[in-house]
Design an enzyme around this catalytic site. Structure first.
Site, PDB file in Angstrom:
ATOM      1  N   HIS A   9      49.193  25.962  48.313  1.00  0.00           N
ATOM      2  CA  HIS A   9      49.974  27.314  47.812  1.00  0.00           C
ATOM      3  C   HIS A   9      49.116  28.622  48.290  1.00  0.00           C
ATOM      4  CE1 HIS A   9      46.688  28.022  44.692  1.00  0.00           C
ATOM      5  NE2 HIS A   9      46.918  26.597  44.673  1.00  0.00           N
ATOM      6  N   SER A  12      46.488  32.432  44.315  1.00  0.00           N
ATOM      7  CA  SER A  12      46.841  32.587  43.071  1.00  0.00           C
ATOM      8  C   SER A  12      45.892  33.917  42.404  1.00  0.00           C
ATOM      9  CB  SER A  12      46.851  31.549  41.971  1.00  0.00           C
ATOM     10  OG  SER A  12      45.569  31.316  41.679  1.00  0.00           O
ATOM     11  N   TRP A  14      44.192  33.665  39.809  1.00  0.00           N
ATOM     12  CA  TRP A  14      42.723  32.931  39.373  1.00  0.00           C
ATOM     13  C   TRP A  14      41.902  32.589  40.720  1.00  0.00           C
ATOM     14  CZ3 TRP A  14      42.711  29.506  34.627  1.00  0.00           C
ATOM     15  CH2 TRP A  14      43.136  30.344  33.258  1.00  0.00           C
ATOM     16  N   GLY A  22      43.123  24.335  37.876  1.00  0.00           N
ATOM     17  CA  GLY A  22      43.486  22.898  37.518  1.00  0.00           C
ATOM     18  C   GLY A  22      44.909  23.052  37.322  1.00  0.00           C
ATOM     19  N   ARG A  60      52.470  28.051  41.061  1.00  0.00           N
ATOM     20  CA  ARG A  60      52.105  28.531  42.334  1.00  0.00           C
ATOM     21  C   ARG A  60      52.457  27.619  43.669  1.00  0.00           C
ATOM     22  NH1 ARG A  60      48.131  26.506  39.235  1.00  0.00           N
ATOM     23  NH2 ARG A  60      46.243  25.221  40.090  1.00  0.00           N
TER      24      ARG A  60
HETATM   25  O1  2PG Z   1      40.345  26.039  40.471  1.00  0.00           O
HETATM   26  C1  2PG Z   1      40.968  25.050  41.115  1.00  0.00           C
HETATM   27  O2  2PG Z   1      41.804  24.277  40.328  1.00  0.00           O
HETATM   28  C2  2PG Z   1      40.505  24.498  42.284  1.00  0.00           C
HETATM   29  C3  2PG Z   1      41.358  24.995  43.307  1.00  0.00           C
HETATM   30  O3  2PG Z   1      41.415  26.597  43.442  1.00  0.00           O
HETATM   31  O4  2PG Z   1      39.381  24.897  42.603  1.00  0.00           O
HETATM   32  P1  2PG Z   1      38.093  24.228  43.579  1.00  0.00           P
HETATM   33  O5  2PG Z   1      38.391  24.618  45.060  1.00  0.00           O
HETATM   34  O6  2PG Z   1      36.828  24.575  43.062  1.00  0.00           O
HETATM   35  O7  2PG Z   1      38.336  22.692  43.488  1.00  0.00           O
END
Ligand code: 2PG
Length: 236
Positions: A9, A12, A14, A22, A60
């Protein structure tokens, strides 16, 4: 065999704030909408006909797929969604700033959980409001299936299971398949398709909005992989 296109995606809100997301249902930021639009224009200008689309249950990924299909003039195609393509459940780290978590737990554990293979994040307690049992969208999952903090290995089990039960049958029919999902569910699928061994996973980074194409032979063996970019668009 049909072609498989995996896309993470667009960014976002966040992702931009550097917060673990997550299963939290955070929408695309304007930058992410733009990434999806560009991906859709690449598909359209290269005359790629996607036959069927899959995404997770999270907006997303759904919105990214919808924008891509819109700009590719393919909004009519079948679009199936499954929780098994959801982002890895980041347990008690969901909603926390990534740098603050690193500071708290130390570099080694942080990277073992974030980019390693088998170490899960701390789990959500059963009364935590972020527990997936409180989210209606997951009401028809059995209790044992509801993740409360998954390692990449656990994410891979359910994503690859879905790959075989829903996606491979479409590829076998010769369909071109778009899968819009998440950093870790896509990492898991790529790991399976590319036969990546556990210690190599930390090197696999999946970038937002990139169209990763996989081609297979008749025995479903990987034949070719490449990404579709604006540069290839210009070259054509
Ligand atoms: O925050 C999350 O869910 C993931 C993807 O954005 O993070 P990471 O890249 O640390 O696995």
């Amino acid at each position: 065999m049909g072609k498989l296109i995996l896309v993470r995606h667009g960014k976002s809100f966040w992702n931009i704030k550097n917060i673990f997301t997550g299963w939290t249902d955070i929408d695309l930021a304007p930058k992410g909408v733009e990434e999806a639009r560009i991906a859709g224009e690449i598909i359209r200008s290269q005359n790629i006909t996607i036959d069927i689309c899959f995404s997770s249950y999270l907006k997303r990924a759904i919105r990214t797929a919808s924008i891509i299909l819109d700009y590719a003039n393919l909004m009519h195609i079948d679009f199936l969604k499954s929780w098994k393509l959801n982002e890895r459940n980041y347990g008690a780290w969901q909603g926390r700033n990534k740098d603050e978590v690193k500071e708290d737990v130390g570099e080694d554990l942080f990277w073992a959980i974030r980019r390693g293979y088998s170490t899960p994040p701390p789990s959500l307690s059963t009364d935590d409001e972020r527990h997936p049992k409180f989210d209606y969208r997951h009401h028809n999952l059995s209790k044992g299936d509801l993740p409360v903090g998954e390692s990449l290995e656990q994410t891979k089990q359910r994503a690859v299971q879905y790959f075989f039960e829903a996606i491979v049958p479409e590829l076998v029919k010769g369909k071109t398949v778009l899968v819009s999902a998440h950093g870790n569910s896509i990492r898991a699928l790529m790991g399976h398709i590319e036969n990546i061994v556990p210690k190599e996973y930390p090197k696999v980074e999946v970038h937002t909005g990139v169209l990763n194409v996989y081609e297979f032979d008749n025995a479903m063996k990987l034949k070719d992989k490449y990404s579709l970019t604006q540069e290839s668009l210009v070259a054509i």
